[in-house]
Design an enzyme around this catalytic site. Sequence first.
Site, PDB file in Angstrom:
ATOM      1  N   LYS A 147       0.819  -1.219   0.000  1.00 24.33           N
ATOM      2  CA  LYS A 147       0.000   0.000   0.000  1.00 24.33           C
ATOM      3  C   LYS A 147       0.853   1.269   0.000  1.00 24.33           C
ATOM      4  CE  LYS A 147      -4.084  -2.046   2.213  1.00 24.33           C
ATOM      5  NZ  LYS A 147      -4.589  -2.625   0.993  1.00 24.33           N
ATOM      6  N   THR A 162     -10.121  -0.779  -3.901  1.00 20.40           N
ATOM      7  CA  THR A 162     -10.669  -1.594  -2.828  1.00 20.40           C
ATOM      8  C   THR A 162     -10.641  -0.744  -1.559  1.00 20.40           C
ATOM      9  OG1 THR A 162      -8.467  -2.579  -2.621  1.00 20.40           O
ATOM     10  CG2 THR A 162     -10.122  -3.845  -3.837  1.00 20.40           C
ATOM     11  N   GLY A 163     -11.431  -1.143  -0.571  1.00 14.08           N
ATOM     12  CA  GLY A 163     -11.734  -0.315   0.592  1.00 14.08           C
ATOM     13  C   GLY A 163     -10.586   0.356   1.302  1.00 14.08           C
ATOM     14  N   THR A 164      -9.727  -0.402   1.934  1.00 11.85           N
ATOM     15  CA  THR A 164      -8.649   0.177   2.729  1.00 11.85           C
ATOM     16  C   THR A 164      -7.666   0.937   1.851  1.00 11.85           C
ATOM     17  OG1 THR A 164      -8.865  -1.682   4.260  1.00 11.85           O
ATOM     18  CG2 THR A 164      -6.886  -0.340   4.465  1.00 11.85           C
ATOM     19  N   THR A 165      -7.352   0.375   0.699  1.00 11.46           N
ATOM     20  CA  THR A 165      -6.427   1.038  -0.219  1.00 11.46           C
ATOM     21  C   THR A 165      -6.977   2.394  -0.638  1.00 11.46           C
ATOM     22  OG1 THR A 165      -5.616  -1.100  -1.019  1.00 11.46           O
ATOM     23  CG2 THR A 165      -5.215   0.815  -2.425  1.00 11.46           C
ATOM     24  N   SER A 206     -13.316  -4.062   0.795  1.00 12.93           N
ATOM     25  CA  SER A 206     -11.950  -4.535   0.974  1.00 12.93           C
ATOM     26  C   SER A 206     -11.745  -5.784   0.114  1.00 12.93           C
ATOM     27  CB  SER A 206     -11.727  -4.847   2.454  1.00 12.93           C
ATOM     28  OG  SER A 206     -10.468  -5.414   2.651  1.00 12.93           O
ATOM     29  N   ASP A 260     -12.048  -7.163  -4.869  1.00 12.83           N
ATOM     30  CA  ASP A 260     -11.416  -7.581  -6.122  1.00 12.83           C
ATOM     31  C   ASP A 260     -12.477  -8.076  -7.104  1.00 12.83           C
ATOM     32  OD1 ASP A 260      -8.954  -7.071  -4.888  1.00 12.83           O
ATOM     33  OD2 ASP A 260      -8.698  -9.161  -4.288  1.00 12.83           O
ATOM     34  N   HIS A 286      -7.523 -14.563  -0.369  1.00  7.42           N
ATOM     35  CA  HIS A 286      -8.433 -14.361  -1.500  1.00  7.42           C
ATOM     36  C   HIS A 286      -7.698 -14.449  -2.842  1.00  7.42           C
ATOM     37  CE1 HIS A 286      -6.680 -10.501  -0.576  1.00  7.42           C
ATOM     38  NE2 HIS A 286      -7.127  -9.990  -1.705  1.00  7.42           N
TER      39      HIS A 286
END
EC number: 4.2.3.3
Length: 137
Positions: free
Chosen positions: A12, A34-37, A54, A60, A87
Amino acid sequence: MNIALVAHDKKKDDLIVLIKTYAHILKKHQLFATGTTGKRIAEATGLPVHCFRSGPLGGDQEIGAAVARGEMDMIIFFRDPLTAQPHEPDVSALMRLCDVYSIPLSTNMGGSEILIRSIEQGDFESLKLSHNDEPPA
């Protein structure tokens, strides 16, 4: 262009460096992540980012669905090749869809810099012409 940004946890910070470096180009485009990124990119750069879930919670796959619908033009996915991901099948599926639909995909800093600089030069005109075509049989 619609550009998806994804990074595994250990990558990240590298992705944020890339986005900060090329914010002057990327601010002209729609960014998805994606969420956190996405949250980290938005906080670090001030750029607007549409956040999916996320990665491990389906983010993804959401990006993959957008690829299949013809809604993504480029994917930058900083993968961590040295850490097993729970994942990983989702990651492989996303990469496969990029190949099926001829969506530019980069998984590292060098390739990503080339893709982003190519946006500024207008090197993706043929992609716009075939963007909504069905994949080959």
